[in-house]
Motif scaffolding. Sequence first.
Motif, PDB file in Angstrom:
ATOM      1  N   PRO A  46      -1.997  13.332 -14.897  1.00  0.00           N
ATOM      2  CA  PRO A  46      -2.645  13.937 -16.034  1.00  0.00           C
ATOM      3  C   PRO A  46      -2.083  15.055 -16.401  1.00  0.00           C
ATOM      4  O   PRO A  46      -2.322  16.242 -15.067  1.00  0.00           O
ATOM      5  N   LYS A  47      -1.933  15.697 -17.619  1.00  0.00           N
ATOM      6  CA  LYS A  47      -1.926  17.681 -17.492  1.00  0.00           C
ATOM      7  C   LYS A  47      -2.787  18.224 -18.208  1.00  0.00           C
ATOM      8  O   LYS A  47      -2.998  19.241 -18.562  1.00  0.00           O
ATOM      9  N   SER A  48      -4.268  17.150 -18.630  1.00  0.00           N
ATOM     10  CA  SER A  48      -5.316  18.331 -18.961  1.00  0.00           C
ATOM     11  C   SER A  48      -6.076  18.492 -17.980  1.00  0.00           C
ATOM     12  O   SER A  48      -6.139  18.141 -16.917  1.00  0.00           O
ATOM     13  N   GLY A  49      -7.154  19.679 -18.743  1.00  0.00           N
ATOM     14  CA  GLY A  49      -8.116  19.716 -17.634  1.00  0.00           C
ATOM     15  C   GLY A  49      -8.110  21.071 -16.519  1.00  0.00           C
ATOM     16  O   GLY A  49      -8.720  21.472 -15.837  1.00  0.00           O
ATOM     17  N   TYR A  50      -6.790  21.721 -16.772  1.00  0.00           N
ATOM     18  CA  TYR A  50      -6.491  22.147 -15.904  1.00  0.00           C
ATOM     19  C   TYR A  50      -5.111  22.972 -15.951  1.00  0.00           C
ATOM     20  O   TYR A  50      -4.533  22.749 -17.299  1.00  0.00           O
ATOM     21  N   THR A  51      -4.884  24.589 -16.031  1.00  0.00           N
ATOM     22  CA  THR A  51      -3.838  25.024 -16.095  1.00  0.00           C
ATOM     23  C   THR A  51      -2.939  24.967 -14.758  1.00  0.00           C
ATOM     24  O   THR A  51      -3.967  25.053 -13.287  1.00  0.00           O
ATOM     25  N   VAL A  52      -1.652  25.768 -14.618  1.00  0.00           N
ATOM     26  CA  VAL A  52      -1.121  25.612 -13.704  1.00  0.00           C
ATOM     27  C   VAL A  52      -0.082  26.685 -13.619  1.00  0.00           C
ATOM     28  O   VAL A  52       0.893  27.023 -14.386  1.00  0.00           O
ATOM     29  N   GLN A  53      -0.240  27.594 -12.344  1.00  0.00           N
ATOM     30  CA  GLN A  53       1.504  29.022 -11.925  1.00  0.00           C
ATOM     31  C   GLN A  53       1.872  28.362 -10.798  1.00  0.00           C
ATOM     32  O   GLN A  53       0.989  28.539 -10.155  1.00  0.00           O
ATOM     33  N   ARG A  54       2.830  28.106 -11.407  1.00  0.00           N
ATOM     34  CA  ARG A  54       3.531  27.258  -9.759  1.00  0.00           C
ATOM     35  C   ARG A  54       4.759  28.816  -9.073  1.00  0.00           C
ATOM     36  O   ARG A  54       4.963  29.388  -9.969  1.00  0.00           O
ATOM     37  N   ASN A  55       4.837  29.102  -8.080  1.00  0.00           N
ATOM     38  CA  ASN A  55       5.980  29.515  -7.485  1.00  0.00           C
ATOM     39  C   ASN A  55       5.841  30.762  -7.536  1.00  0.00           C
ATOM     40  O   ASN A  55       5.881  31.751  -7.178  1.00  0.00           O
ATOM     41  N   LEU A  68      -0.817  27.459  -8.281  1.00  0.00           N
ATOM     42  CA  LEU A  68      -2.263  27.815  -8.474  1.00  0.00           C
ATOM     43  C   LEU A  68      -2.781  26.393 -10.245  1.00  0.00           C
ATOM     44  O   LEU A  68      -2.243  26.967 -10.646  1.00  0.00           O
ATOM     45  N   TYR A  69      -3.222  25.903  -9.128  1.00  0.00           N
ATOM     46  CA  TYR A  69      -4.255  24.988 -10.493  1.00  0.00           C
ATOM     47  C   TYR A  69      -5.177  25.738 -10.939  1.00  0.00           C
ATOM     48  O   TYR A  69      -6.579  25.790  -9.847  1.00  0.00           O
ATOM     49  N   LYS A  70      -5.903  25.926 -11.672  1.00  0.00           N
ATOM     50  CA  LYS A  70      -6.479  26.767 -12.477  1.00  0.00           C
ATOM     51  C   LYS A  70      -7.698  25.431 -12.962  1.00  0.00           C
ATOM     52  O   LYS A  70      -7.223  25.248 -13.888  1.00  0.00           O
TER      53      LYS A  70
END
Length: 298
Positions: A46-55, A68-70
């Motif tokens: 699932p893609k909901s409930g968090y944001t992600v900053q990659r690399n 980083l998963y926030k």
Amino acid sequence: MLLKQFSSHLQRLKSQLDQKTALAKAIYRDFRIYDLGSFALNRMTPKSGYTVQRNIPYGLKARHRLDLYKAKQLRDTQPLLVFVHGGAWMHGDKKEYHFVGEAFAKEGFNVAVINYHLAPEHIFPSSIDDLTLALNFLNQSNQKLSIAVENIVLMGHSAGAFNVMSALYHPTPYRLQNLQAIRAIIGLAGPYHFDYKGDPLCADAFDQNIPYQQVMPYYFIEQNHVKHYLFTAEKDNVVGLSNSTDLNEKLLALGNHSQLIPVPRVGHITMIGSVSSLFSRFFSTKRQILQALDDVFK
């Protein structure tokens, strides 16, 4: 007579080598199956409930990257979970563990999933150097990343569990800038106390001229405030149970907090896959980890 004894000895050595080779091939096959499985898991996560900053670069080299998963609904304690993947120090990438970031970000944790340099090009203590660099980077960059770093939990699977334990217990102690903020270590099927000499799976990750007693975290335990949760897989055919039981006994003997937590119905590799949101309802792994995390911040 001597020739017969010599022949018998060679036969035993060949049998032992054949067994080790068969085990290594089986584990390699399991890794390849896991690669395919993690690809599917991540596609369906699932893609909901968090944001992600990659690399996000935490150092100057190509493998010095983290995701980083926030959490969108962060817990009051604003915990940061730093996850280190396994793979016999020779295999694996953070991109394969999107499902881990999601599994705990949706539970109110910020989650950093790191890459590190792999063997055989980079041997011990390279991966521990990288982890320490990542932890110090997170501490220094917390405002820029909009994360808190007062309540940190280190979690690793297999070789990653060795890495997180070695960040604290190492022949040459590391200078962690935020050591007091590390509340707990969660080790999942970790190898903390074994002889790697000639090991068919991971010998190339260690200097074969250095005895394991000068490397394994078991030999460098010291008393501190950190809580330790040592998870073992009921069907683990890769890492021996004594790795966790021996470490648990030594931690307790020195007055540290330690808890041995067996997880039923999972093997060495399936233990980490079972935390996925797609499968966690069928296994107790994630629930038991969350119970440990609740214990840390109660």
